[in-house]
Design an enzyme around this catalytic site. Structure first.
Site, PDB file in Angstrom:
ATOM      1  N   GLU A 182      -7.984  20.150   9.772  1.00  0.00           N
ATOM      2  CA  GLU A 182      -8.380  18.928   8.804  1.00  0.00           C
ATOM      3  C   GLU A 182      -8.958  19.433   7.511  1.00  0.00           C
ATOM      4  O   GLU A 182      -9.514  20.789   7.414  1.00  0.00           O
ATOM      5  CB  GLU A 182      -9.069  17.927   9.569  1.00  0.00           C
ATOM      6  N   ARG A 206      -2.237  11.706   7.731  1.00  0.00           N
ATOM      7  CA  ARG A 206      -1.601  12.613   8.501  1.00  0.00           C
ATOM      8  C   ARG A 206      -0.733  12.068   9.448  1.00  0.00           C
ATOM      9  O   ARG A 206      -0.881  10.951  10.176  1.00  0.00           O
ATOM     10  CB  ARG A 206      -2.469  13.528   9.022  1.00  0.00           C
ATOM     11  N   HIS A 210      -9.100   2.736   6.127  1.00  0.00           N
ATOM     12  CA  HIS A 210      -8.041   2.904   5.403  1.00  0.00           C
ATOM     13  C   HIS A 210      -7.420   1.452   5.027  1.00  0.00           C
ATOM     14  O   HIS A 210      -7.151   0.769   6.202  1.00  0.00           O
ATOM     15  CB  HIS A 210      -6.727   3.683   6.439  1.00  0.00           C
ATOM     16  N   ASN A 257       0.711  -1.144  -0.123  1.00  0.00           N
ATOM     17  CA  ASN A 257       0.098  -0.012   0.035  1.00  0.00           C
ATOM     18  C   ASN A 257       0.906   1.289   0.044  1.00  0.00           C
ATOM     19  O   ASN A 257       1.729   1.468   0.684  1.00  0.00           O
ATOM     20  CB  ASN A 257      -0.853  -0.065   1.105  1.00  0.00           C
ATOM     21  N   VAL A 258       0.317   2.217  -0.775  1.00  0.00           N
ATOM     22  CA  VAL A 258       1.043   3.587  -0.860  1.00  0.00           C
ATOM     23  C   VAL A 258      -0.059   4.508  -0.455  1.00  0.00           C
ATOM     24  O   VAL A 258      -1.182   4.775  -1.305  1.00  0.00           O
ATOM     25  CB  VAL A 258       1.746   3.875  -2.229  1.00  0.00           C
TER      26      VAL A 258
END
Length: 475
Positions: free
Chosen positions: A273, A165, A182, A160-161
């Site tokens: 955010e 944050r 995620h 995964n790439v």
């Protein structure tokens, strides 16, 4: 033109009049974020390089690299004056064969010209700064985080790439927000089930397409490196990390290598955010840094995110729109475009034909059930196929003249939400609002017959004539 690294993209921006330099001496706090905010607020705002930062002799900071539609157009090798709609279709064209992307492994990579594996102090190595005034610390807001699936470490497509944050919490300690949806959270769960650390590499300053793909909602088994190659047209160059078996961008400016401490959580935040609000303090994972590698004259690229619009909004815009568009179009070919540029798709506008009465509302239901739309797409607006969803004048016209509140406005309560959305209550739960601004078709009953004024398609060619006359008049 394609880009092997951040620097080749900066060269393209400079040639296109989209890069400026600040040579005056500045303080990291608060001046870097002020320049970043100022750049994105300018119409067609440029990228900015600051090369005289007090306390960091010889080190440079780049901000607002993706921070305008002009910059994005140049990334796509288009004239910087093209419309957002045109950029959308060009991005979609490049997306047509993502599996064709190539990856090239190289030795003696530029990202490892300098290796620091002792007495690591990130505050000395990188010119860190707080992105917003009340952030809980200095953040990496534009970092590509590389990690592998512990069950399938040799499956390149599952490496995964992702862009998450990262708060620098100590000389060699970094806090990271990993939300349940995620991809890295899947890998973290597997590692923690074994009570094992999860190796990670944090790449700073990569080529513009890899940054774009790192924040794109891909399938878990789709390679970000291959996608970035397919979009850019050149192979992604990677090399092995120095402390672990991870494939890192060979031409990155910095690579920070470490591992996530298993089964422990620590305070992280607050952080300004993407909805334009501070996210507060949460318990998050922590990374122990084991090595830092970088180029001999590195550029620290960071991103301003906060009250929209910011570079973050430009960066994730097309890479949010196109996957949603393609997922809809798989089973609903009447869909012609998706505008999900607003806060990562919290509000999405879909242009679609109506196959039969009520069809547009089914398009909204499908959007709300896509992997990204489940948590993000909370306000969904449907417009006719001949309405440009990227032109808010046309969208507001559709809402003003087609919406019947009793028939076309739907609220679906108690649905998944985005925890960072300040309207999500409790965090992670919300509602779906659907506004159907399409023209009713049979068998739905239409109360009165009204014909809308048609577009004059030929006027596009005449616009070019008038624009040329206008440019001459100003000379």
């Amino acid at each position: 033109m394609s880009f092997r690294d951040l620097r080749s993209y900066l060269d393209k921006l400079e040639k296109g009049g989209q890069l400026v330099y600040i040579h005056d001496e500045i303080l990291p706090e608060p001046e870097i974020r002020k320049y970043a905010r100022a750049a994105v607020d300018l119409p067609g705002g440029p990228a900015v390089i600051m090369d005289n930062i007090k306390g960091y002799k010889g080190k440079r900071v780049a901000v607002n690299v993706h921070g305008s539609w002009a910059n994005i157009a140049l990334m796509l090798d288009m004239p910087k004056t093209v419309t957002l709609r045109e950029q959308f279709y060009e991005f979609d064209r490049r997306w047509s064969n993502p599996e064709a992307g190539e990856v090239k492994f190289i030795q003696n990579a530029p990202c490892q010209e300098v290796v620091i594996d002792k007495d690591i102090n990130l505050f000395n190595i990188i010119p860190l700064f707080r992105v917003n005034r009340f952030d809980g610390g200095c953040y990496f807001a534009k970092a590509s985080v590389i990690s592998k699936d512990p069950d399938e470490p040799d499956n390149f497509d599952k490496e995964n790439v992702g862009m998450y944050r990262l708060q620098v919490q100590g000389p060699d300690i970094i806090g990271m927000q990993a939300l349940p949806f995620h991809d890295i959270s899947i890998q973290l769960r597997k590692a923690e089930e074994r009570n094992e650390p999860l190796p990670v590499a944090i790449a700073l300053g990569v080529d513009p397409f890899l940054s774009t793909v790192a924040c794109t909602p891909l399938r878990y088994d789709q390679s970000e490196y291959k996608f970035a190659s397919a979009l850019s047209g050149v192979p992604q160059e990677v090399t092995k990390a120095v402390t672990c078996d991870l494939d890192v961008p060979a031409n990155a400016e910095y690579v920070i290598e470490g591992e996530i401490i298993p089964r422990q959580r620590f305070a992280e935040g607050p952080f300004g955010e993407m909805p334009g609000s501070y996210s507060g303090v949460r318990r998050q994972v922590r990374i122990k840094v084991k090595a830092v590698t970088h180029r001999k004259d590195p550029i620290f690229e960071n991103l301003y995110v906060g009250r929209p619009w910011t570079e973050h909004d430009y960066l994730i815009a097309l890479s949010t729109c196109v996957p949603l568009y393609r997922q809809l179009k798989e089973t609903m070919p009447e869909v012609v475009a998706v505008n999900a540029i607003y806060q990562h798709g919290l509000t999405a506008i879909v242009a679609t034909g109506n196959r039969f009465g009520g069809y547009a509302k089914s398009v909204a239901f499908r959007l709300a059930s896509t992997p990204h739309g489940i948590s993000y797409c909370k306000n969904i607006i449907l417009v006719d196929a001949d309405v440009d969803p990227f032109n808010l004048v046309e969208v507001m016209w559709a809402i003003s003249t087609r919406v019947r509140a009793d028939k076309d406005v739907i609220v679906i309560p108690n649905t998944p939400g985005m925890p960072l959305d300040p309207a999500s209550e409790p965090p992670g739960m919300g509602n779906k609002l659907i506004i159907d601004a399409t023209t009713p078709v049979a068998p739905e009953k239409v109360m009165r017959e009204v014909r809308m004024v048609e577009k004059i398609e030929e006027a596009v060619a005449y616009q070019k004539v008038l624009a040329e006359l206008q440019s001459r008049a100003g000379r």
